[in-house]
Design an enzyme around this catalytic site. Structure first.
Site, PDB file in Angstrom:
ATOM      1  CD  GLU A   1      -5.887  -0.006   0.299  1.00  0.00           C
ATOM      2  OE1 GLU A   1      -6.035   0.502   1.556  1.00  0.00           O
ATOM      3  OE2 GLU A   1      -5.417  -1.213   0.435  1.00  0.00           O
TER       4      GLU A   1
ATOM      5  CG  ASP B   1      -8.782   2.167   3.414  1.00  0.00           C
ATOM      6  OD1 ASP B   1      -8.397   0.855   4.686  1.00  0.00           O
ATOM      7  OD2 ASP B   1      -7.874   2.432   3.122  1.00  0.00           O
TER       8      ASP B   1
ATOM      9  CD  GLU C   1      -2.985   1.492   2.595  1.00  0.00           C
ATOM     10  OE1 GLU C   1      -2.833   0.535   2.925  1.00  0.00           O
ATOM     11  OE2 GLU C   1      -3.585   2.324   2.544  1.00  0.00           O
TER      12      GLU C   1
ATOM     13  CG  ASN D   1      -4.849   4.923   1.220  1.00  0.00           C
ATOM     14  OD1 ASN D   1      -5.685   3.948   1.606  1.00  0.00           O
ATOM     15  ND2 ASN D   1      -3.850   4.344   1.221  1.00  0.00           N
TER      16      ASN D   1
ATOM     17  CD  GLU E   1      -6.201  -0.669   8.279  1.00  0.00           C
ATOM     18  OE1 GLU E   1      -5.105  -0.405   6.588  1.00  0.00           O
ATOM     19  OE2 GLU E   1      -6.910  -0.177   7.777  1.00  0.00           O
TER      20      GLU E   1
HETATM   21  P1  C2E Z   1      -5.183   3.981   5.770  1.00  0.00           P
HETATM   22  O1  C2E Z   1      -5.556   4.076   4.846  1.00  0.00           O
HETATM   23  O2  C2E Z   1      -6.060   2.818   7.236  1.00  0.00           O
HETATM   24  O3  C2E Z   1      -3.996   3.443   5.908  1.00  0.00           O
HETATM   25  C1  C2E Z   1      -2.711   2.911   7.250  1.00  0.00           C
HETATM   26  C2  C2E Z   1      -2.362   3.292   8.365  1.00  0.00           C
HETATM   27  O4  C2E Z   1      -2.566   2.482   9.855  1.00  0.00           O
HETATM   28  C3  C2E Z   1      -1.247   3.713   7.677  1.00  0.00           C
HETATM   29  O5  C2E Z   1      -1.754   5.478   8.870  1.00  0.00           O
HETATM   30  C4  C2E Z   1      -0.339   2.358   8.738  1.00  0.00           C
HETATM   31  O6  C2E Z   1       0.900   3.300   8.772  1.00  0.00           O
HETATM   32  C5  C2E Z   1      -0.665   2.554   9.597  1.00  0.00           C
HETATM   33  N1  C2E Z   1      -0.245   0.801  10.088  1.00  0.00           N
HETATM   34  C6  C2E Z   1      -0.384   0.131   9.336  1.00  0.00           C
HETATM   35  N2  C2E Z   1       0.468  -0.964  10.088  1.00  0.00           N
HETATM   36  C7  C2E Z   1       0.217  -0.487  11.499  1.00  0.00           C
HETATM   37  C8  C2E Z   1       0.562  -0.675  12.507  1.00  0.00           C
HETATM   38  O7  C2E Z   1       0.548  -2.451  12.487  1.00  0.00           O
HETATM   39  N3  C2E Z   1      -0.030  -0.522  13.930  1.00  0.00           N
HETATM   40  C9  C2E Z   1      -0.733   0.845  13.541  1.00  0.00           C
HETATM   41  N4  C2E Z   1      -0.617   0.887  15.067  1.00  0.00           N
HETATM   42  N5  C2E Z   1      -0.613   1.655  12.586  1.00  0.00           N
HETATM   43  C10 C2E Z   1      -0.843   0.976  11.632  1.00  0.00           C
HETATM   44  P2  C2E Z   1      -0.560   6.299   7.579  1.00  0.00           P
HETATM   45  O8  C2E Z   1       0.524   5.980   6.834  1.00  0.00           O
HETATM   46  O9  C2E Z   1      -0.672   7.351   8.975  1.00  0.00           O
HETATM   47  O10 C2E Z   1      -1.534   7.731   6.983  1.00  0.00           O
HETATM   48  C11 C2E Z   1      -2.802   7.415   7.837  1.00  0.00           C
HETATM   49  C12 C2E Z   1      -4.242   7.118   6.481  1.00  0.00           C
HETATM   50  O11 C2E Z   1      -3.948   8.455   5.887  1.00  0.00           O
HETATM   51  C13 C2E Z   1      -4.357   6.256   6.225  1.00  0.00           C
HETATM   52  O12 C2E Z   1      -5.101   5.300   6.362  1.00  0.00           O
HETATM   53  C14 C2E Z   1      -5.573   7.139   4.974  1.00  0.00           C
HETATM   54  O13 C2E Z   1      -6.943   7.130   4.615  1.00  0.00           O
HETATM   55  C15 C2E Z   1      -4.677   8.123   4.647  1.00  0.00           C
HETATM   56  N6  C2E Z   1      -4.041   8.553   3.468  1.00  0.00           N
HETATM   57  C16 C2E Z   1      -2.335   8.353   3.651  1.00  0.00           C
HETATM   58  N7  C2E Z   1      -1.676   8.359   2.307  1.00  0.00           N
HETATM   59  C17 C2E Z   1      -2.999   8.615   1.604  1.00  0.00           C
HETATM   60  C18 C2E Z   1      -2.788   9.453   0.678  1.00  0.00           C
HETATM   61  O14 C2E Z   1      -2.024   8.860  -0.752  1.00  0.00           O
HETATM   62  N8  C2E Z   1      -4.296   9.568  -0.514  1.00  0.00           N
HETATM   63  C19 C2E Z   1      -5.380  10.096   0.887  1.00  0.00           C
HETATM   64  N9  C2E Z   1      -6.104   9.939  -0.328  1.00  0.00           N
HETATM   65  N10 C2E Z   1      -5.526   9.573   2.308  1.00  0.00           N
HETATM   66  C20 C2E Z   1      -3.543   8.936   2.266  1.00  0.00           C
HETATM   67 CA    CA Z   2      -8.078   1.547   7.900  1.00  0.00          CA
HETATM   68 CA    CA Z   3      -5.794   2.344   2.778  1.00  0.00          CA
END
Ligand code: C2E
Ligand code: CA
Ligand code: CA
Length: 384
Positions: free
Chosen positions: A258, A288, A168, A226, A345
């Site tokens: 997603e 998602d 991802e 995403n 996830e």
């Molecule tokens: P999401 O799509 O639900 O992505 C999963 C989030 O969970 C990611 O946080 C990831 O780093 C985190 N994660 C993965 N494995 C674990 C784990 O084992 N434990 C915990 N506590 N967390 C874990 P991240 O990277 O901070 O992203 C947060 C949200 O920001 C994403 O949730 C998504 O909704 C949004 N996002 C990130 N990149 C993009 C993008 O390019 N475009 C859009 N529209 N949204 C994005």
């Molecule tokens: Ca999620």
């Molecule tokens: Ca996602």
């Protein structure tokens, strides 16, 4: 700080924390003693591990006092009580503004305790910019144009054999002064000030570039990107994505988009149109954060999703919480019946992974395997 009335159990907790690398540990017999110690100490402890059933002041009352004192400490609940009851105490603590890392059953599991501690972030280290005003729209716009938005990749693995299925793409802002800024800080801003199109575009470009790197290395992995709802409300979204894939010479089947489950507020007609069109062109589409929205089943019925990503709140602690496990089990079963790929996830512990194995979940993603990594680090991790 460890608060536990039974001396033996307290010693077990202290030893375990020490073996996990915690340097300074205070102890208390019950809530009264803990509150006295907290009042006397110059700094709040980073983490408080608290039993719930104690003579004198019990854990629930202690937590209420912590909340009133606006404590900055993060909380771990350690209790042999019914996990459902412990979850409700967790919710109560959060409602009082406390930071809760989670709960651990008794006898304590070192695996679980370590995973909870790993969630802890010192407030002063939380992000290099804490205390500074947030980014402005102008700053973000320049950052996008300047290539400061970087796609990180987190692997998705097959549960059966641990093989890589794909990754991802998650956005990071490589800020010249503030270091690596996480998406929670700039995605909502991008959505509000009309920058989400540009941001999504650079994420798609980097993801497709990375996909071609994998192809050159002989790997058939899939990349997931995403999409925000405001992006999907634009009628031409699907066509633009298809055009980009064509430009990169990419088979749409290697790309999953997603979409978050909270579709309730969206302008549904164009979103539906775009999702249908993406599917028609052969792209995968994932729902998602499944389980957190309002009308999950209705949406599943009207959107042609290929993948179901169960929200991390049902994955973490599934091994010790009957309700989470039940929601997880029914989500995996639903995905199977609807011929969707099931993805869990936020997998952080071996015990939660075991539950997913038993349930027959298809793919897993989480810190247990790897954090999101810059493209080069991902390639090194995947040994390509
Ligand atoms: P999401 O799509 O639900 O992505 C999963 C989030 O969970 C990611 O946080 C990831 O780093 C985190 N994660 C993965 N494995 C674990 C784990 O084992 N434990 C915990 N506590 N967390 C874990 P991240 O990277 O901070 O992203 C947060 C949200 O920001 C994403 O949730 C998504 O909704 C949004 N996002 C990130 N990149 C993009 C993008 O390019 N475009 C859009 N529209 N949204 C994005
Ligand atoms: Ca999620
Ligand atoms: Ca996602």
């Amino acid at each position: 700080m460890v608060i536990e009335d039974q001396a033996v159990q307290r010693q077990v907790a202290v030893n375990m924390l020490r073996s996990l690398g915690v340097a300074t540990i205070d102890e208390a017999d019950d809530g009264y003693q803990a509150l006295d110690a907290l009042r006397a100490a110059p700094d709040a402890p980073d983490v408080i591990v608290c039993d719930l059933r104690m003579p004198g002041m019990d854990g629930i009352e202690f937590i209420r006092h912590l909340g009133e004192a606006r404590s900055a400490s993060s909380l771990i609940l350690a209790s042999a009580l019914d996990p459902t009851l412990v979850s409700s105490v967790e919710a109560m603590a959060r409602a009082q503004g406390l930071s809760v890392l989670g709960s651990v059953g008794k006898p304590l599991s070192r695996d679980r305790l370590g995973a909870l501690l790993a969630r802890f972030e010192r407030p002063d280290l939380l992000s290099p910019n804490s205390g500074q005003p947030g980014a402005s729209a102008n700053e973000l716009e320049e950052a996008i144009a300047d290539g400061q938005i970087v796609a990180y990749f987190q692997p998705k693995l097959h549960v059966t054999d641990g093989a890589i299925a794909g990754a991802e793409a998650l956005a990071r802002w490589h800020h010249p002064r503030r270091g690596v800024v996480s998406p929670g800080e700039f995605i909502p801003l991008a959505e509000q000030c009309g920058l989400i199109d540009a941001l999504t575009w650079v994420m798609l470009e980097q993801s497709m570039e990375e996909l071609n790197t994998w192809r050159r290395a002989g790997q058939d992995w899939v990349v997931s990107v995403n999409l925000s709802l405001p992006y999907l409300e634009y009628n031409g979204a699907a066509d633009r994505i298809a055009g980009l894939a064509e430009r990169y010479g990419i088979d749409p089947q290697s790309v999953v988009l997603e979409v978050t489950e909270s579709l309730a507020s969206a302008n549904l007609a164009p979103v539906l149109g775009n999702v249908a069109r993406l599917r028609m062109k052969g792209f995968g589409v994932a729902i998602d954060d499944y389980g957190t929205g309002y009308s999950s089943l209705k949406q599943l019925a009207s959107f042609p999703f290929t993948e179901l990503k169960v929200d991390q709140s049902f994955v973490q602690g599934a091994a010790i919480n009957r309700q989470r496990e039940a929601i997880l089990a029914s989500s995996v079963e639903l995905a199977r019946r609807l011929q969707m790929i099931s993805v869990a996830e936020g997998v952080e512990t071996q015990s939660d992974l075991s539950v997913l194995e038993t349930l027959g979940c298809d793919l897993v993603q989480g810190f247990l395997f790897a954090r999101p990594m810059a493209a080069g680090d991902f390639a090194a991790w995947a040994e390509i």
